[in-house]
Design a protein around this motif. Structure first.
Motif, PDB file in Angstrom:
ATOM      1  N   ASP A 209       0.820  -1.209   0.000  1.00  0.00           N
ATOM      2  CA  ASP A 209       0.000   0.000   0.000  1.00  0.00           C
ATOM      3  C   ASP A 209       0.857   1.263   0.000  1.00  0.00           C
ATOM      4  O   ASP A 209       0.326   2.367   0.139  1.00  0.00           O
ATOM      5  N   ASP A 210       2.168   1.100  -0.132  1.00  0.00           N
ATOM      6  CA  ASP A 210       3.071   2.241  -0.175  1.00  0.00           C
ATOM      7  C   ASP A 210       3.845   2.165  -1.491  1.00  0.00           C
ATOM      8  O   ASP A 210       3.243   2.048  -2.551  1.00  0.00           O
ATOM      9  N   TYR A 211       5.150   2.273  -1.448  1.00  0.00           N
ATOM     10  CA  TYR A 211       5.947   2.135  -2.668  1.00  0.00           C
ATOM     11  C   TYR A 211       7.356   1.698  -2.311  1.00  0.00           C
ATOM     12  O   TYR A 211       7.807   1.835  -1.184  1.00  0.00           O
ATOM     13  N   LEU A 212       8.028   1.151  -3.316  1.00  0.00           N
ATOM     14  CA  LEU A 212       9.397   0.681  -3.163  1.00  0.00           C
ATOM     15  C   LEU A 212      10.294   1.503  -4.075  1.00  0.00           C
ATOM     16  O   LEU A 212       9.914   1.839  -5.190  1.00  0.00           O
ATOM     17  N   GLY A 213      11.493   1.827  -3.601  1.00  0.00           N
ATOM     18  CA  GLY A 213      12.411   2.621  -4.412  1.00  0.00           C
ATOM     19  C   GLY A 213      12.115   4.106  -4.319  1.00  0.00           C
ATOM     20  O   GLY A 213      11.504   4.577  -3.354  1.00  0.00           O
ATOM     21  N   GLY A 214      12.550   4.846  -5.338  1.00  0.00           N
ATOM     22  CA  GLY A 214      12.410   6.301  -5.311  1.00  0.00           C
ATOM     23  C   GLY A 214      11.209   6.808  -6.090  1.00  0.00           C
ATOM     24  O   GLY A 214      10.611   6.086  -6.886  1.00  0.00           O
ATOM     25  N   HIS A 215      10.842   8.063  -5.817  1.00  0.00           N
ATOM     26  CA  HIS A 215       9.837   8.818  -6.568  1.00  0.00           C
ATOM     27  C   HIS A 215       8.444   8.212  -6.463  1.00  0.00           C
ATOM     28  O   HIS A 215       7.650   8.279  -7.406  1.00  0.00           O
ATOM     29  N   GLY A 216       8.147   7.610  -5.324  1.00  0.00           N
ATOM     30  CA  GLY A 216       6.847   6.974  -5.140  1.00  0.00           C
ATOM     31  C   GLY A 216       5.684   7.934  -5.186  1.00  0.00           C
ATOM     32  O   GLY A 216       4.591   7.563  -5.611  1.00  0.00           O
ATOM     33  N   SER A 217       5.891   9.191  -4.768  1.00  0.00           N
ATOM     34  CA  SER A 217       4.795  10.161  -4.798  1.00  0.00           C
ATOM     35  C   SER A 217       4.412  10.536  -6.222  1.00  0.00           C
ATOM     36  O   SER A 217       3.365  11.135  -6.451  1.00  0.00           O
ATOM     37  N   ARG A 218       5.277  10.176  -7.187  1.00  0.00           N
ATOM     38  CA  ARG A 218       4.981  10.451  -8.598  1.00  0.00           C
ATOM     39  C   ARG A 218       4.564   9.173  -9.340  1.00  0.00           C
ATOM     40  O   ARG A 218       4.615   9.123 -10.568  1.00  0.00           O
ATOM     41  N   GLY A 219       4.202   8.145  -8.598  1.00  0.00           N
ATOM     42  CA  GLY A 219       3.652   6.958  -9.219  1.00  0.00           C
ATOM     43  C   GLY A 219       4.590   5.785  -9.351  1.00  0.00           C
ATOM     44  O   GLY A 219       4.173   4.704  -9.781  1.00  0.00           O
ATOM     45  N   TYR A 220       5.861   5.950  -9.008  1.00  0.00           N
ATOM     46  CA  TYR A 220       6.810   4.854  -9.141  1.00  0.00           C
ATOM     47  C   TYR A 220       6.625   3.835  -8.000  1.00  0.00           C
ATOM     48  O   TYR A 220       6.131   4.146  -6.926  1.00  0.00           O
ATOM     49  N   GLY A 221       7.068   2.602  -8.252  1.00  0.00           N
ATOM     50  CA  GLY A 221       7.321   1.640  -7.182  1.00  0.00           C
ATOM     51  C   GLY A 221       6.149   0.946  -6.535  1.00  0.00           C
ATOM     52  O   GLY A 221       6.307   0.371  -5.458  1.00  0.00           O
ATOM     53  N   GLN A 222       4.957   0.933  -7.163  1.00  0.00           N
ATOM     54  CA  GLN A 222       3.865   0.154  -6.590  1.00  0.00           C
ATOM     55  C   GLN A 222       4.104  -1.318  -6.890  1.00  0.00           C
ATOM     56  O   GLN A 222       4.356  -1.696  -8.035  1.00  0.00           O
ATOM     57  N   VAL A 223       4.029  -2.152  -5.862  1.00  0.00           N
ATOM     58  CA  VAL A 223       4.338  -3.572  -6.039  1.00  0.00           C
ATOM     59  C   VAL A 223       3.225  -4.440  -5.462  1.00  0.00           C
ATOM     60  O   VAL A 223       2.459  -4.017  -4.599  1.00  0.00           O
ATOM     61  N   GLU A 224       3.165  -5.660  -5.970  1.00  0.00           N
ATOM     62  CA  GLU A 224       2.295  -6.700  -5.422  1.00  0.00           C
ATOM     63  C   GLU A 224       3.174  -7.864  -5.003  1.00  0.00           C
ATOM     64  O   GLU A 224       4.016  -8.320  -5.784  1.00  0.00           O
ATOM     65  N   ILE A 225       3.001  -8.340  -3.777  1.00  0.00           N
ATOM     66  CA  ILE A 225       3.834  -9.417  -3.244  1.00  0.00           C
ATOM     67  C   ILE A 225       2.967 -10.629  -2.977  1.00  0.00           C
ATOM     68  O   ILE A 225       1.966 -10.552  -2.259  1.00  0.00           O
ATOM     69  N   LYS A 226       3.347 -11.741  -3.579  1.00  0.00           N
ATOM     70  CA  LYS A 226       2.642 -13.003  -3.358  1.00  0.00           C
ATOM     71  C   LYS A 226       3.630 -14.020  -2.820  1.00  0.00           C
ATOM     72  O   LYS A 226       4.626 -14.325  -3.471  1.00  0.00           O
ATOM     73  N   LEU A 227       3.329 -14.551  -1.632  1.00  0.00           N
ATOM     74  CA  LEU A 227       4.165 -15.581  -1.037  1.00  0.00           C
ATOM     75  C   LEU A 227       3.722 -16.947  -1.510  1.00  0.00           C
ATOM     76  O   LEU A 227       2.529 -17.180  -1.738  1.00  0.00           O
ATOM     77  N   ASP A 228       4.663 -17.843  -1.669  1.00  0.00           N
ATOM     78  CA  ASP A 228       4.327 -19.218  -2.018  1.00  0.00           C
ATOM     79  C   ASP A 228       3.561 -19.868  -0.869  1.00  0.00           C
ATOM     80  O   ASP A 228       3.672 -19.438   0.287  1.00  0.00           O
ATOM     81  N   PRO A 229       2.776 -20.903  -1.147  1.00  0.00           N
ATOM     82  CA  PRO A 229       1.966 -21.552  -0.099  1.00  0.00           C
ATOM     83  C   PRO A 229       2.817 -22.058   1.060  1.00  0.00           C
ATOM     84  O   PRO A 229       3.957 -22.481   0.886  1.00  0.00           O
ATOM     85  N   GLN A 230       2.238 -21.986   2.242  1.00  0.00           N
ATOM     86  CA  GLN A 230       2.823 -22.551   3.461  1.00  0.00           C
ATOM     87  C   GLN A 230       4.188 -21.953   3.785  1.00  0.00           C
ATOM     88  O   GLN A 230       5.065 -22.634   4.330  1.00  0.00           O
ATOM     89  N   GLU A 231       4.361 -20.675   3.446  1.00  0.00           N
ATOM     90  CA  GLU A 231       5.577 -19.947   3.824  1.00  0.00           C
ATOM     91  C   GLU A 231       6.840 -20.664   3.373  1.00  0.00           C
ATOM     92  O   GLU A 231       7.842 -20.705   4.070  1.00  0.00           O
ATOM     93  N   GLY A 232       6.793 -21.247   2.187  1.00  0.00           N
ATOM     94  CA  GLY A 232       7.975 -21.969   1.726  1.00  0.00           C
ATOM     95  C   GLY A 232       8.157 -23.235   2.541  1.00  0.00           C
ATOM     96  O   GLY A 232       7.233 -23.984   2.773  1.00  0.00           O
ATOM     97  N   ARG A 233       9.344 -23.458   3.025  1.00  0.00           N
ATOM     98  CA  ARG A 233       9.602 -24.645   3.824  1.00  0.00           C
ATOM     99  C   ARG A 233      10.150 -24.227   5.200  1.00  0.00           C
ATOM    100  O   ARG A 233      10.735 -23.163   5.339  1.00  0.00           O
ATOM    101  N   THR A 234       9.950 -25.077   6.175  1.00  0.00           N
ATOM    102  CA  THR A 234      10.449 -24.819   7.527  1.00  0.00           C
ATOM    103  C   THR A 234      11.581 -25.781   7.840  1.00  0.00           C
ATOM    104  O   THR A 234      11.396 -26.997   7.761  1.00  0.00           O
ATOM    105  N   GLU A 235      12.725 -25.236   8.159  1.00  0.00           N
ATOM    106  CA  GLU A 235      13.883 -26.067   8.550  1.00  0.00           C
ATOM    107  C   GLU A 235      14.000 -26.036  10.067  1.00  0.00           C
ATOM    108  O   GLU A 235      14.118 -24.965  10.668  1.00  0.00           O
ATOM    109  N   THR A 236      13.942 -27.183  10.679  1.00  0.00           N
ATOM    110  CA  THR A 236      14.081 -27.273  12.135  1.00  0.00           C
ATOM    111  C   THR A 236      15.462 -27.807  12.477  1.00  0.00           C
ATOM    112  O   THR A 236      15.905 -28.797  11.907  1.00  0.00           O
ATOM    113  N   TYR A 237      16.128 -27.168  13.434  1.00  0.00           N
ATOM    114  CA  TYR A 237      17.500 -27.552  13.801  1.00  0.00           C
ATOM    115  C   TYR A 237      17.509 -28.048  15.247  1.00  0.00           C
ATOM    116  O   TYR A 237      16.862 -27.468  16.096  1.00  0.00           O
TER     117      TYR A 237
END
Length: 212
Positions: free
Chosen positions: A184-212
């Motif tokens: 809902d904000d922007y990434l990089g520079g000049h966001g107030s002029r329309g730059y840097g709107q992004v959509e982020i989609k995570l893979d299902p189940q947060e990727g993989r979980t490594e337990t140590y």
């Protein structure tokens, strides 16, 4: 001295899709007559643009701190027990240091569909000319920015370290909040002029979980 023990690592993978052109500045050392005044950051090995992990992480942290509140003087909080401090860590120079629990990798450009860059005037990027107008003299000052075009996709990769005795759910919720705020904000520079709107989609189940 108290010891901490690593419990597990949660691997987050996903995609960052540009909704508008993105400009994250790189070096302007090379003189390019007739080209952009401001260049994007590129991998020096293959000349492909990427999103630095520091840009992603820094923006997410700033948005979380703005949302959850800063100190009375308007500066970021150095409290390791704050919402942002728990996830992103703090470096006070004293005994209250807290290492970051989140690792954010550089996001590589997805080149699985190279045809989408066939019509760009620069390798994988576009040039966008803007004109600044002097409000007193009305003199025009044109300038050209290099941008990764809308529709380009980057590969997201993050690692969340969970230590014994820590509130795993709280850390995960803070990370999810940071992702929502960034969209809902922007990434990089000049966001107030329309730059840097992004959509982020995570893979299902947060990727993989490594337990140590």
């Amino acid at each position: 001295m108290a010891t901490i023990k690593l419990k597990k690592k949660i691997i987050y993978t996903g995609t960052i899709t540009l909704k508008t052109g993105l400009h994250i500045g790189g070096t302007n050392a090379a003189l390019n007559i007739g080209g952009p005044d401001k260049f994007v950051v590129r991998n020096p090995i293959n000349n492909v643009p990427y999103i630095p992990g520091s840009s992603l992480k820094g923006k997410m942290r700033a948005l979380v701190e703005i949302t959850k509140g800063c100190t009375s003087d308007g500066k970021a909080s150095n409290d390791p027990k704050s919402v942002s401090g728990e996830l992103f860590g703090v470096a006070t120079g004293g005994n209250d240091n807290r290492p970051s629990r989140l690792i954010v990798r550089d996001a590589e450009l997805d080149l699985s569909k190279p045809e989408m860059f066939d019509n760009t005037d620069l390798p994988y990027t576009e040039s966008k000319t803007e004109v600044a107008i002097d409000r007193v003299t009305a003199k025009a000052n044109p300038r050209t920015f290099e941008r990764v075009p809308a529709g380009a996709r980057f590969k997201l990769n993050m690692v969340l370290n969970i230590f014994e005795g820590e509130d795993e759910q709280r850390l995960k919720e803070t990370l999810q909040l940071a992702i929502r705020l960034l969209q809902d904000d922007y990434l990089g520079g000049h966001g107030s002029r329309g730059y840097g709107q992004v959509e982020i989609k995570l893979d299902p189940q947060e990727g993989r979980t490594e337990t140590y």
